[in-house]
Design an enzyme around this catalytic site. Structure first.
Site, short mmCIF file in Angstrom:
data_model
loop_
_atom_site.label_atom_id
_atom_site.label_comp_id
_atom_site.label_asym_id
_atom_site.label_seq_id
_atom_site.Cartn_x
_atom_site.Cartn_y
_atom_site.Cartn_z
CB CYS A 145 23.24 16.41 4.48
SG CYS A 145 22.26 14.98 4.13
CG HIS B 207 20.98 19.21 1.24
ND1 HIS B 207 22.27 19.12 0.81
CD2 HIS B 207 20.63 17.97 1.64
CE1 HIS B 207 22.71 17.88 0.93
NE2 HIS B 207 21.73 17.16 1.43
CD GLU C 249 23.23 22.57 0.33
OE1 GLU C 249 22.72 22.86 1.43
OE2 GLU C 249 23.45 21.39 -0.02
#
Ligand code: GLN
Length: 191
Positions: A79, A169, A171
């Site tokens: 991002c 994302h 994560e």
């Protein structure tokens, strides 16, 4: 065991750190020049790219990290991190590292559709649940850039040499496949 440096100036760095540690590797939070010890891979997290770029310069991290990236250090950018790597931004005049030969549009999905989740295929990985948060996407990529994923025919994941950049994302959530692949890359770089 690989050591992963995680840019920790601002944004979603803790989530990357937890995921990398859950896979058995070590992490170093990078906030200033004193943190530039040995690491085998670098994560540029999501957040606010304008703030990150400003702090990178203020902390004297810009030059050493740019050199490391150009020197082949494996990088995983998500991002805002993808915005930091981009050579061109089509709605902002201030690229940061400029090491990734693509054009990125910041906040590309606009305010209404700012955040969404969708599943799409990633080359070499398979279907992946992607979490987009005020995400950018890539509007142009040089021919030598490998396109890893598209969503609605927009480029959202690429690889170029040692740099992997994602608009979403990985994560957030518990699918660790992207981080595992990155750790393998870091381990072979560290050898
Ligand atoms: N919109 C942010 C920027 O321009 C990126 C959003 C994110 O990292 N989740 O920096």
């Amino acid at each position: 065991m690989a050591v992963i440096g995680i840019l920790a100036l601002q944004g979603a760095f803790i989530e990357h750190e937890k995921m990398i540690r859950s896979l058995g590797a070590d992490t170093v939070e990078i906030r200033n020049q004193g943190d530039l010890t040995h690491f085998d891979g670098l994560i540029l997290p999501g957040g606010e790219s304008t703030t990150q770029r400003k702090l990178l310069k203020e902390e004297g991290l810009f030059d050493p990290l740019k050199k490391a990236i150009e020197g082949g250090l494996p990088v995983l950018a998500t991002c805002a991190g993808m915005i930091l790597l981009a050579r061109h931004l089509d709605n902002d005049d201030n690229p940061c590292f400029g090491t990734l030969p693509v054009t990125v549009r910041r906040n590309a999905y606009g305010r209404q559709l700012g955040s969404f989740i969708t599943t799409a295929d990633i080359k070499g990985i398979g279907p992946f649940r992607m979490n987009f948060i005020r995400a950018p996407y890539i509007t142009e990529a040089d021919p030598e850039v490998e396109i890893l994923a598209t969503v609605d025919s927009r480029i959202v994941a690429v690889r170029y040499k040692n740099q992997t950049a994602l608009a979403f994302h990985p994560e957030l959530g518990n699918d660790t496949r992207i981080h595992e692949a990155f750790l393998q890359q870091a381990e072979s770089f560290g050898k």
